[in-house]
Design a protein around this motif. Structure first.
Motif, PDB file in Angstrom:
ATOM      1  N   GLU A 436       0.830  -1.218   0.000  1.00 53.40           N
ATOM      2  CA  GLU A 436       0.000   0.000   0.000  1.00 53.40           C
ATOM      3  C   GLU A 436       0.859   1.261   0.000  1.00 53.40           C
ATOM      4  O   GLU A 436       0.644   2.183  -0.790  1.00 53.40           O
ATOM      5  CB  GLU A 436      -0.926  -0.013   1.231  1.00 53.40           C
ATOM      6  CG  GLU A 436      -1.882   1.163   1.295  1.00 53.40           C
ATOM      7  CD  GLU A 436      -2.756   1.148   2.544  1.00 53.40           C
ATOM      8  OE1 GLU A 436      -3.507   2.131   2.740  1.00 53.40           O
ATOM      9  OE2 GLU A 436      -2.695   0.181   3.337  1.00 53.40           O
ATOM     10  N   VAL A 437       1.858   1.287   0.901  1.00 51.77           N
ATOM     11  CA  VAL A 437       2.674   2.507   1.005  1.00 51.77           C
ATOM     12  C   VAL A 437       3.602   2.660  -0.204  1.00 51.77           C
ATOM     13  O   VAL A 437       3.880   3.772  -0.658  1.00 51.77           O
ATOM     14  CB  VAL A 437       3.444   2.544   2.349  1.00 51.77           C
ATOM     15  CG1 VAL A 437       4.704   1.692   2.320  1.00 51.77           C
ATOM     16  CG2 VAL A 437       3.793   3.976   2.744  1.00 51.77           C
ATOM     17  N   MET A 438       4.055   1.540  -0.760  1.00 53.98           N
ATOM     18  CA  MET A 438       4.942   1.611  -1.931  1.00 53.98           C
ATOM     19  C   MET A 438       4.195   2.085  -3.180  1.00 53.98           C
ATOM     20  O   MET A 438       4.779   2.686  -4.078  1.00 53.98           O
ATOM     21  CB  MET A 438       5.565   0.237  -2.200  1.00 53.98           C
ATOM     22  CG  MET A 438       6.592  -0.192  -1.167  1.00 53.98           C
ATOM     23  SD  MET A 438       8.091   0.818  -1.154  1.00 53.98           S
ATOM     24  CE  MET A 438       9.026   0.083  -2.496  1.00 53.98           C
ATOM     25  N   GLU A 439       2.895   1.816  -3.218  1.00 54.05           N
ATOM     26  CA  GLU A 439       2.129   2.125  -4.434  1.00 54.05           C
ATOM     27  C   GLU A 439       1.303   3.408  -4.345  1.00 54.05           C
ATOM     28  O   GLU A 439       0.686   3.822  -5.322  1.00 54.05           O
ATOM     29  CB  GLU A 439       1.215   0.925  -4.762  1.00 54.05           C
ATOM     30  CG  GLU A 439       2.009  -0.301  -5.223  1.00 54.05           C
ATOM     31  CD  GLU A 439       1.269  -1.620  -5.029  1.00 54.05           C
ATOM     32  OE1 GLU A 439       0.025  -1.577  -4.902  1.00 54.05           O
ATOM     33  OE2 GLU A 439       1.930  -2.679  -4.999  1.00 54.05           O
ATOM     34  N   SER A 440       1.305   4.056  -3.164  1.00 52.43           N
ATOM     35  CA  SER A 440       0.464   5.251  -3.006  1.00 52.43           C
ATOM     36  C   SER A 440       1.198   6.519  -3.447  1.00 52.43           C
ATOM     37  O   SER A 440       2.103   7.000  -2.771  1.00 52.43           O
ATOM     38  CB  SER A 440       0.018   5.404  -1.542  1.00 52.43           C
ATOM     39  OG  SER A 440      -0.603   6.660  -1.373  1.00 52.43           O
ATOM     40  N   GLU A 441       0.773   7.047  -4.578  1.00 50.99           N
ATOM     41  CA  GLU A 441       1.354   8.299  -5.086  1.00 50.99           C
ATOM     42  C   GLU A 441       0.961   9.458  -4.176  1.00 50.99           C
ATOM     43  O   GLU A 441       1.737  10.395  -3.968  1.00 50.99           O
ATOM     44  CB  GLU A 441       0.849   8.531  -6.512  1.00 50.99           C
ATOM     45  CG  GLU A 441       1.832   9.276  -7.414  1.00 50.99           C
ATOM     46  CD  GLU A 441       3.275   8.786  -7.351  1.00 50.99           C
ATOM     47  OE1 GLU A 441       4.154   9.626  -7.078  1.00 50.99           O
ATOM     48  OE2 GLU A 441       3.539   7.592  -7.561  1.00 50.99           O
ATOM     49  N   ARG A 444       3.185   9.615  -1.147  1.00 50.23           N
ATOM     50  CA  ARG A 444       4.523  10.065  -1.569  1.00 50.23           C
ATOM     51  C   ARG A 444       4.551  11.583  -1.775  1.00 50.23           C
ATOM     52  O   ARG A 444       5.453  12.280  -1.314  1.00 50.23           O
ATOM     53  CB  ARG A 444       4.933   9.344  -2.864  1.00 50.23           C
ATOM     54  CG  ARG A 444       6.329   9.702  -3.337  1.00 50.23           C
ATOM     55  CD  ARG A 444       6.834   8.770  -4.415  1.00 50.23           C
ATOM     56  NE  ARG A 444       6.584   7.370  -4.101  1.00 50.23           N
ATOM     57  CZ  ARG A 444       7.269   6.664  -3.191  1.00 50.23           C
ATOM     58  NH1 ARG A 444       8.225   7.250  -2.509  1.00 50.23           N
ATOM     59  NH2 ARG A 444       6.988   5.408  -2.969  1.00 50.23           N
ATOM     60  N   GLU A 445       3.542  12.105  -2.463  1.00 53.05           N
ATOM     61  CA  GLU A 445       3.482  13.563  -2.704  1.00 53.05           C
ATOM     62  C   GLU A 445       3.348  14.331  -1.396  1.00 53.05           C
ATOM     63  O   GLU A 445       3.984  15.366  -1.201  1.00 53.05           O
ATOM     64  CB  GLU A 445       2.296  13.880  -3.627  1.00 53.05           C
ATOM     65  CG  GLU A 445       2.593  13.577  -5.095  1.00 53.05           C
ATOM     66  CD  GLU A 445       1.357  13.707  -5.988  1.00 53.05           C
ATOM     67  OE1 GLU A 445       0.383  14.366  -5.541  1.00 53.05           O
ATOM     68  OE2 GLU A 445       1.369  13.144  -7.100  1.00 53.05           O
ATOM     69  N   ARG A 446       2.521  13.796  -0.490  1.00 56.25           N
ATOM     70  CA  ARG A 446       2.317  14.455   0.802  1.00 56.25           C
ATOM     71  C   ARG A 446       3.629  14.439   1.618  1.00 56.25           C
ATOM     72  O   ARG A 446       3.975  15.432   2.273  1.00 56.25           O
ATOM     73  CB  ARG A 446       1.197  13.726   1.556  1.00 56.25           C
ATOM     74  CG  ARG A 446       0.932  14.200   2.948  1.00 56.25           C
ATOM     75  CD  ARG A 446       0.343  15.593   3.009  1.00 56.25           C
ATOM     76  NE  ARG A 446       0.235  16.038   4.394  1.00 56.25           N
ATOM     77  CZ  ARG A 446       0.171  17.284   4.798  1.00 56.25           C
ATOM     78  NH1 ARG A 446       0.192  18.269   3.905  1.00 56.25           N
ATOM     79  NH2 ARG A 446       0.073  17.598   6.056  1.00 56.25           N
ATOM     80  N   SER A 447       4.368  13.334   1.546  1.00 56.67           N
ATOM     81  CA  SER A 447       5.644  13.225   2.267  1.00 56.67           C
ATOM     82  C   SER A 447       6.653  14.256   1.761  1.00 56.67           C
ATOM     83  O   SER A 447       7.363  14.885   2.549  1.00 56.67           O
ATOM     84  CB  SER A 447       6.232  11.820   2.111  1.00 56.67           C
ATOM     85  OG  SER A 447       5.346  10.861   2.637  1.00 56.67           O
TER      86      SER A 447
END
Length: 479
Positions: A436-441, A444-447
């Motif tokens: 889930e975390v590897m595939e969530s764009e 990633r953008e929020r990070s």
């Protein structure tokens, strides 16, 4: 002749507390103060502390360390480790009083900055007319919870550990299961509970509270603290200074063969391809839990760097209390605690290291795409500053509070589903959250956005830079 100004800092025992205070000292020394750090002797001492202090003394000559006399602690085993530590700090109060008196003979102490657990030192400092500040090494949400703890204490009459199924409502926080309160607050029959109540009750008495966070990171909790909603008396709120993120710089002497191996392995991996798993200096698991993590990682199909500590003997224990002896952290056979053939089968896409990795450097590598973390506040800040999405797996202390902030407010993490009775996490759950975390764009953008905000906060006109200037200004106005 006019006396020179100084600031005195007093961390709780243990390398983690000392490193945090030293990072604060480095920040404060830029404002032309000499800094004296008081260190206890007799609890959680370790040769690595002396090595660290020596290194800091050489690289930062305006930071002085003063060892308090050796203090012995009674060997009663019936109380918790926290209760023993709090008692040890309490016994040191006369030593602190004597030392502060000596320092005032030759210098003018502008401020005395203490760890929350060193609240007993507030009395002697105040009697000498020295302004006392707390250095709060967790975030604003935990500050709100601790400030509100005296009210929770009045409203409840049983131990939080026995309040199964009950959620606590605290200003600035998501609802928190009572059984997930920090350990020293869980049992009313533990002396540590009453010590924590004393510390939290006295928070408003300080001249100010310095927090290792930044305003933009936790706006809901920051507002709750500013409004006084979490304090017993909204009119008696000390000044709060958010000066973070304060992160320990990588030390050259920490570079071991193993850490070089980690970094060179990461440098050979494709961009944003690796999941990094590490659970702090104390986080540890049973063998059965380690095997579930291994199965989940293998099935996820993703590359990984995994730091594994010596397993715990008890399924329900998620931490090693004594991290000062090498036997508890090193000297175990990795292949014996992981599934048969796991290391061999995953050698092309995984690296398992025992005990330690240079976390700040690891997170800064371009190949690292996600961080599975125990949600210790330093790790949270390191993840935020690196702009790396996280999987939140809280184990102990205030980590459940941090998890709610990371997932609900920061929106940079997904949380693992833990089994209610013992916190066990299945391999399927590990696989699911890693994917889930590897595939969530979106995450990633929020990070990356939060990383920008962190850099801006400590930048020239940032909120943390301004807060630090205001803190230093408060010392000159209260002479």
């Amino acid at each position: 002749m006019e006396q020179e100004d100084t600031v005195v800092l007093y961390p709780a025992p243990g390398i983690g507390h000392i490193v945090s205070m030293v990072e604060l000292a480095k920040l404060l020394q830029l404002h032309a103060h000499s800094i004296t750090i008081l260190l206890t002797t007799g609890l959680l001492d370790h040769p690595s502390i002396d090595t660290y202090i020596h290194r800091i003394s050489i690289s930062h000559p305006s930071i002085f360390f003063h060892r308090l006399p050796h203090t012995s602690l009674s060997t009663t085993t019936t109380v918790s480790m926290a209760a023993k530590a709090f008692n040890f700090i309490n016994i040191n109060t006369p030593n602190v009083a004597t030392t502060l008196t000596q320092i005032t003979k030759s210098t003018n102490i502008k401020a005395f900055i203490i760890d929350l657990f060193c609240t007993s030192a507030m009395e002697p400092a105040s009697s000498l007319g020295i302004p006392v500040y707390y250095f709060f090494t967790s975030g604003a949400a935990v500050l709100s919870l601790f400030s509100y703890f005296p009210k929770l204490h009045q409203e409840t009459h049983v131990s939080f550990k026995d309040m199964v199924g009950v959620e606590l409502r605290v200003p600035g926080n998501a609802p928190l299961r009572a059984v997930n309160m920090p350990e020293p607050m869980l049992k009313r029959d533990d002396p540590a509970y009453w010590d924590m109540l004393e510390f939290c009750t006295r928070l408003p008495e300080a001249r100010g509270i310095i927090v290792n966070s930044f305003e933009e990171l936790e706006p809901v909790a920051v507002d709750a603290v500013a409004d006084g909603a979490c304090f017993p008396d909204a009119k008696r709120v000390p000044g709060v200074y958010y000066i973070g993120p304060l992160i320990a710089e990588p030390q050259q002497s920490d570079v071991t063969t193993e850490s070089k191996q980690c970094l060179s392995w990461l440098d050979q991996q494709p961009s944003r391809s690796v999941v990094y798993l590490c659970f702090g200096s104390r986080g540890s698991f049973s063998v059965s839990q380690l095997r579930e993590i291994a199965n989940g990682l293998e099935k996820s199909g993703h590359s990984f760097l995994w730091v594994v500590k010596r397993p715990t003997q008890d399924e329900k224990t998620k931490q090693i209390h004594d991290t000062t002896t090498t036997t508890t952290t090193m000297d175990f056979d990795l292949s014996s605690v992981l599934p048969s053939g796991f290391i061999e089968r995953t050698k092309d896409r995984g690296l398992v290291v025992s005990s330690w990795a240079p976390q700040v450097e690891v997170l800064s590598r371009g190949s690292v795409a996600a961080f599975v973390s125990h949600c210790g506040w330093n790790s949270v800040l390191e993840g935020v500053v690196a702009g790396v999405p996280m999987v939140a797996w809280p184990l102990y202390a205030e980590q459940h509070v941090n998890m709610h902030v990371m997932v609900g407010e920061m929106k940079v993490a997904v949380a693992v589903e833990q089994r209610e009775e013992d916190g066990f996490v299945s391999g399927e759950e590990v696989e699911k959250r890693v994917r889930e975390v590897m595939e969530s764009e979106e995450i990633r953008e929020r990070s990356l956005k939060l990383k920008e905000m962190a850099l801006a906060a400590v930048g020239e006109f940032g909120s943390s830079k301004t807060a630090l200037a205001n803190l230093v200004q408060s010392w000159t106005t209260h002479v």
